[in-house]
Design an enzyme around this catalytic site. Structure first.
Site, short mmCIF file in Angstrom:
data_model
loop_
_atom_site.label_atom_id
_atom_site.label_comp_id
_atom_site.label_asym_id
_atom_site.label_seq_id
_atom_site.Cartn_x
_atom_site.Cartn_y
_atom_site.Cartn_z
N ASP A 187 0.83 -1.22 0.00
CA ASP A 187 0.00 0.00 0.00
C ASP A 187 0.86 1.26 0.00
OD1 ASP A 187 -1.53 -2.21 0.88
OD2 ASP A 187 -2.99 -0.89 1.82
N HIS A 189 -1.05 4.51 -0.66
CA HIS A 189 -2.06 5.45 -0.16
C HIS A 189 -1.67 6.92 -0.34
CE1 HIS A 189 -5.18 2.87 1.36
NE2 HIS A 189 -4.31 2.12 2.01
N ASP A 216 -4.01 -0.32 -3.60
CA ASP A 216 -4.19 0.81 -2.68
C ASP A 216 -3.17 1.91 -2.96
OD1 ASP A 216 -6.30 -0.54 -1.61
OD2 ASP A 216 -5.61 -0.44 0.46
N ASP A 219 -6.08 7.45 -1.90
CA ASP A 219 -6.84 7.67 -0.67
C ASP A 219 -5.91 7.94 0.51
OD1 ASP A 219 -9.45 7.66 -1.54
OD2 ASP A 219 -9.75 5.52 -1.22
N ARG A 220 -6.39 8.79 1.40
CA ARG A 220 -5.75 9.18 2.65
C ARG A 220 -4.56 10.13 2.44
NH1 ARG A 220 -7.02 3.58 4.35
NH2 ARG A 220 -8.71 3.74 5.85
N ASN A 248 -8.50 -2.76 -2.61
CA ASN A 248 -9.88 -2.42 -2.26
C ASN A 248 -10.14 -0.91 -2.33
OD1 ASN A 248 -8.22 -2.21 0.19
ND2 ASN A 248 -10.13 -1.82 1.27
N HIS A 249 -9.09 -0.08 -2.40
CA HIS A 249 -9.29 1.36 -2.53
C HIS A 249 -9.27 1.82 -3.98
CE1 HIS A 249 -9.44 3.11 1.57
NE2 HIS A 249 -8.94 1.93 1.89
N HIS A 300 -4.04 -8.39 -3.08
CA HIS A 300 -4.05 -7.29 -2.13
C HIS A 300 -4.43 -7.72 -0.72
CE1 HIS A 300 -4.28 -3.25 -0.60
NE2 HIS A 300 -5.48 -3.52 -0.12
N ARG A 364 -13.72 -5.38 9.45
CA ARG A 364 -13.81 -4.60 8.21
C ARG A 364 -15.22 -4.65 7.62
NH1 ARG A 364 -8.67 -3.16 6.19
NH2 ARG A 364 -6.95 -4.48 6.87
N HIS A 391 -2.62 -4.62 2.49
CA HIS A 391 -3.94 -4.38 3.11
C HIS A 391 -3.90 -4.00 4.58
CE1 HIS A 391 -8.24 -4.46 2.94
NE2 HIS A 391 -8.41 -5.60 3.59
N ASP A 573 -38.48 3.09 -5.00
CA ASP A 573 -39.70 3.37 -5.77
C ASP A 573 -40.00 2.19 -6.69
OD1 ASP A 573 -41.81 4.51 -7.15
OD2 ASP A 573 -40.50 5.74 -8.43
N ASP A 613 -41.61 14.42 3.47
CA ASP A 613 -42.77 14.82 2.66
C ASP A 613 -43.06 16.30 2.92
OD1 ASP A 613 -45.05 14.98 1.17
OD2 ASP A 613 -46.30 13.84 2.59
N ASN A 615 -44.36 18.72 1.03
CA ASN A 615 -45.67 19.28 0.65
C ASN A 615 -46.85 18.51 1.26
OD1 ASN A 615 -45.74 16.92 -0.81
ND2 ASN A 615 -45.69 17.90 -2.83
N ASP A 617 -48.22 15.54 0.85
CA ASP A 617 -49.20 14.86 0.00
C ASP A 617 -49.21 13.35 0.22
OD1 ASP A 617 -46.77 14.18 -1.08
OD2 ASP A 617 -47.27 14.75 -3.15
N GLU A 624 -37.73 16.05 -2.98
CA GLU A 624 -37.89 16.06 -1.53
C GLU A 624 -36.87 15.14 -0.85
OE1 GLU A 624 -42.66 16.95 -0.93
OE2 GLU A 624 -42.02 14.92 -1.47
#
Length: 691
Positions: A187, A189, A216, A219-220, A248-249, A300, A364, A391, A573, A613, A615, A617, A624
Site C-alpha cells: 500500500d 495510499h 491501494d 486515498d488518505r 480495495n481502494h 491485495h 472490516r 492491506h 420506488d 414529505d 408538501n 401529499d 424532496e
C-alpha cells in the site's frame, strides 16, 4: 639513619594535614553502587514499559478507527446491494450502464486550470511515453511549486493505461528468469514521498528491475493522483516491467469516503467529473493479482476457504467498476449471484488470523479471516510457496505469519501519523529468497525528537481522530450517560464510563487506559468516579471540531455522491411512479435496520420519511428526498458549530486536555520532496515468524 626513620612518620602526618599528600582512599561501597544500579534499571524498565503500553494502545486506536470506517462504508453498501437483491426490477430500470472506454471523450476544458497552453510552463507529453517522460513527471510532481499537469495529459495517461490494461489477464504472470529478482510494493495510499524513496533506493523499473505494485495506490495521502499517474506512466513506459494489482481502494465508493475524489476535484475543478470516469475505467481493468515463477501468489487482501484461482482467471473483471456495488447484470431470478463476486471480495478484503479455519471479517465488514490451515491447504493445492498480501499497516512495514507462508508488505511509512510506522518493500531472488528494505521517509521531521516526544505526538494524533469519531456520536453518548446519572451529578464510575464508550462507538479499545486523556476524575477524593460532562465538553473544543471537519463521514460521502442517492430513491420506488410511499419506504427500512442497526427504530425512520414529505401529499418525490439529505446535513453541521461556539468557555481541566492534544501536533509545512531524506535498513535474514 635511625633518626631519619623516626622523623618520616611525623613528616607524612604534617604533609597530609597541609594537603600535599592524598589520604588513602576508602574501599568502594559495592552494596550502595549495586542498589543505585538496580534503582536506575528499575526506573528505565518502567519507563520503557509505560512507553510501550502507550505505543500499543495508540496503534490499537488507529487500526480500530480504520477498520470501523471501512465497516461503516461496507454496511451502507450492503444495504444498497440488498435493495438490488430484493427489488431487482426497479434497480435494473435505473442502474447506470457501464461505460466502455471507447465512449469517454478526451476533450478537456482547461479554463480555470490555465487560460491557454501558452500560459502553461509544465511538461508536454507525447505518446507513447518513454523513460524520459517518467523522469520529467517525477521532477514535476516532487516540487512544491510547479504547474499542474494539463488535464489533457492526465486524460491521455488514463486512456492509454486503460487500453493496455484491458488486454492483460486477471492474474499477471511475472518471472525472475531474466531479471534474477523482482520487487513487491505494498500500500502507498497517496504517499508520493515513499514511492520516490523506493525509486531512489531501488531504481526505476526496467526489464532487469521489474516491480509488482499490490494495490491501494490512492486515498488518505495528499498525493494520490500523482502516485497513480506516476505508476501508470511507469506501466506505459516500461512494458512488461511493471505489474499493477487492484486493491480495495481502487474503488470510487471508497474514494468518496477517504479523500481521493475530493483531491481530484480540488486539483482539476472543471474536469474532475470526466477524469473520475476515466479513473474508474482504469480501476475496472486492473488485474486482480500476480503470480511469480508459478510459485508465489500476490493479491491485495488474502484468500478464503472458497478461493478458486481457476474461477478468478475466468472472471470478466471489466464488469466491476466498483467492488462494493456489483453490476446489475449479476442479478438473476433469485437476486445477485454472489459466488463470482465473493471471489473478488475475498482476495481484496481478507486478513490472516492466528486461529484455524475461516470466518467473516467482522472488523472490516467484508472479506474473511483465514487461518494457517486454510493457507496450507490453498498453497498445497496450487503448488505455491508463498502468499504475499498487503492491506494491513504493520509497525515494521512487513510481517511473516502462518509459519512463514504468508507475507504482509506495507509500503506507506508515517501512515497514521509522522513516526507511527516504517514502510518496507520486498525483493524476491531467483530462488525466491526474501529480502526486505525498511525505511521512513521525511526522516528529518522527527530526527531531533526523543522517543517520548515521538510517542506523545503519535498518541495525540490517535486521540484527535478518536475524538472526531466520538463527536459524531456525541448526542448518543450524552443520552446514555444521562441514563446512568438520573440525579444529574455529572459523575459515573470508571466502569460505567468505559462500558458506555465501548457500547456507543462499538470499538473494543483500552478505555480505562485512555480515561485520563478523555475524562478527569470527578474529585481527588473519589478516584473511581469520572466527570463525563468534561468528556462531552472536550468533543466541542476547537481541536476536535477541526479534526472532525477534516474527516468525511459515511453520510457525507453518500450525500456528495448524489447519483447513489438517486439510485437508492429509484430502487425504493418499486412501481416507478417517481414517488416513494410509506409502504415502499417501510420495506426499505426493514433492510436498512438489518444491515445498519444503529440507524434507529422503524418508527423513527418512518417519521423521518414523513418529515421528508415537504408538501404533505403522503408521498416523497426525488426532489424532496435529496432536499431532506441536504437539510439534514446542513442542520447537523449548524448544530455542531453552535455547540462548539457555546462551549468555548470550557472549564480549565477541559482546556488543559484540549491543549495537550493540540500542542503535540507537528506543523505540516509543504516543501519539495527529497527522496534522500530518509532512513533505511536492509534485512536479509528472515524476520521472526508469528504463527
Amino acid at each position: 639513619m635511625d633518626a631519619q626513620c623516626k622523623l618520616m612518620p611525623k613528616l607524612k602526618i604534617k604533609l597530609n594535614v597541609m594537603g600535599c599528600l592524598s589520604a588513602k582512599p576508602k574501599p568502594p561501597d559495592n552494596t550502595r553502587t549495586l542498589r543505585a544500579a538496580l534503582l536506575i534499571q528499575r526506573w528505565y524498565r518502567r519507563y520503557r514499559a509505560r512507553t510501550e503500553i502507550r505505543r500499543r494502545y495508540t496503534w490499537n486506536i488507529f487500526t480500530s478507527l480504520e477498520y470501523a470506517g471501512e465497516n461503516d462504508q461496507v454496511e451502507l453498501y450492503n444495504f444498497f446491494n440488498a435493495l438490488l437483491t430484493h427489488i431487482p426490477e426497479a434497480a435494473a430500470a435505473h442502474r447506470p450502464s457501464v461505460q466502455r472506454d471507447s465512449e469517454i471523450s478526451i476533450d478537456f476544458n482547461e479554463d480555470g486550470e490555465y487560460r491557454s497552453d501558452k500560459n502553461y510552463d509544465g511538461p508536454h507529453l507525447k505518446f507513447p511515453l518513454i523513460k524520459k517522460d517518467v523522469v520529467t513527471l517525477i521532477d514535476v510532481f516532487r516540487k512544491k511549486k510547479s504547474d499542474r499537469l494539463l488535464a489533457k495529459y492526465v486524460g491521455g495517461i488514463l486512456k492509454e493505461a486503460a487500453f493496455k490494461l484491458k488486454r492483460l489477464p486477471n492474474l499477471n504472470q511475472a518471472s525472475t528468469a531474466i531479471s534474477k529478482q523482482i520487487t513487491v510494493i505494498g500500500d502507498l495510499h497517496g504517499k508520493l514521498d515513499d514511492l520516490l524513496v523506493i525509486f531512489y533506493k531501488n531504481g526505476l523499473p526496467s526489464v532487469e528491475n521489474p516491480y509488482i505494485f499490490n494495490g491501494d495506490f490512492v486515498d488518505r495521502g495528499k498525493k494520490g493522483l500523482e502516485v497513480f499517474l506516476l505508476l501508470l506512466a511507469c506501466f506505459l513506459a516500461f512494458p512488461g516491467a511493471v505489474h499493477l494489482n487492484r486493491g480495495n481502494h481502487e474503488d470510487s465508493v471508497m474514494n468518496a469516503r477517504y479523500g481521493f475524489i475530493r483531491e481530484v476535484q480540488q486539483k482539476y475543478r472543471r474536469n474532475s467529473e470526466k477524469l473520475m470516469l476515466m479513473i474508474e475505467e482504469v480501476y475496472r481493468w486492473l488485474p486482480l493479482g500476480s503470480i511469480v515463477n508459478n510459485r508465489v501468489l500476490i493479491v491485495h487482501g488474502g484468500i478464503s476457504n472458497t478461493t478458486d484461482l481457476d474461477m478468478i482467471r475466468s472472471i470478466d473483471r471489466g464488469k466491476y467498476v466498483s467492488i462494493l456495488r456489483p453490476p446489475i447484470e449479476m442479478a438473476g431470478e433469485d437476486g445477485i449471484d454472489k459466488t463470482e463476486w465473493k471471489q473478488i471480495f475475498d482476495i481484496m478484503w481478507s486478513d490472516p488470523q492466528v486461529g484455524e479455519g475461516c470466518k467473516p471479517n467482522a472488523l472490516r465488514g467484508a472479506g474473511t479471516y483465514f487461518g494457517p490451515d486454510v493457507t496450507k491447504e490453498f498453497l498445497a493445492k496450487y503448488k505455491l510457496k508463498f502468499l504475499v498480501r498487503s492491506h494491513e499497516c504493520k509497525p515494521d512495514g512487513h510481517e511473516f505469519t502462518h509459519n512463514g507462508q504468508v507475507i504482509t508488505i506495507f509500503s506507506a511509512s508515517n501512515y497514521y501519523a509522522v513516526g507511527s510506522n516504517k514502510g518496507a518493500y520486498l525483493k524476491f531472488g531467483p530462488q525466491l529468497d526474501t529480502q526486505f528494505v525498511q525505511y521512513i521517509s521525511a526522516a528529518s521531521k522527527t530526527s531531533k525528537l526523543s522517543i517520548q516526544q515521538r510517542v506523545s505526538i503519535i498518541e495525540s494524533s490517535a486521540l484527535r481522530e478518536l475524538g472526531a469519531r466520538l463527536r459524531a456520536r456525541r448526542d448518543v453518548l450524552e443520552a446514555e450517560f444521562a441514563k446512568l446519572d438520573p440525579k444529574q451529578t455529572g459523575a459515573v464510575t470508571v466502569t460505567q464510563w468505559s462500558d458506555t464508550m465501548e457500547r456507543v462507538t462499538q470499538m473494543s479499545l483500552p478505555w480505562r487506559l485512555m480515561r485520563s486523556r478523555l475524562a478527569p476524575q470527578f474529585t481527588q477524593a473519589e478516584p473511581n468516579l469520572v466527570n463525563y460532562l468534561m468528556t462531552l465538553e472536550l468533543l466541542d473544543t476547537d481541536v476536535i471540531v477541526q479534526e472532525a471537519e477534516a474527516s468525511t463521514s459515511v453520510t457525507d460521502a453518500l450525500y456528495k455522491n448524489k447519483s447513489s442517492l438517486e439510485a437508492i430513491f429509484h430502487i425504493i420506488d418499486k412501481d416507478n411512479s417517481g414517488q416513494i410511499s410509506l409502504e415502499e419506504f417501510g420495506e426499505a427500512i426493514d433492510l436498512l435496520r438489518q444491515y445498519m442497526p444503529s440507524a434507529g427504530t422503524k418508527a423513527e425512520l418512518l417519521h423521518m420519511c414523513q418529515m421528508m414529505d415537504i408538501n404533505k401529499d403522503g408521498f416523497v418525490d426525488l426532489n424532496e428526498f435529496l432536499e431532506a439529505f441536504r437539510l439534514c446535513d446542513q442542520a447537523r453541521k449548524h448544530t455542531q458549530t453552535s455547540r462548539s461556539k457555546s462551549s468555548r468557555q470550557s472549564s480549565t481541566l477541559v482546556a488543559e486536555l484540549a491543549e495537550h492534544l493540540s500542542i503535540q501536533k507537528l506543523t505540516e509545512v509543504e516543501s519539495d520532496i527529497d527522496p534522500r531524506d530518509h532512513v533505511s535498513v536492509v534485512l536479509s535474514e528472515k524476520p521472526k515468524i508469528k504463527n
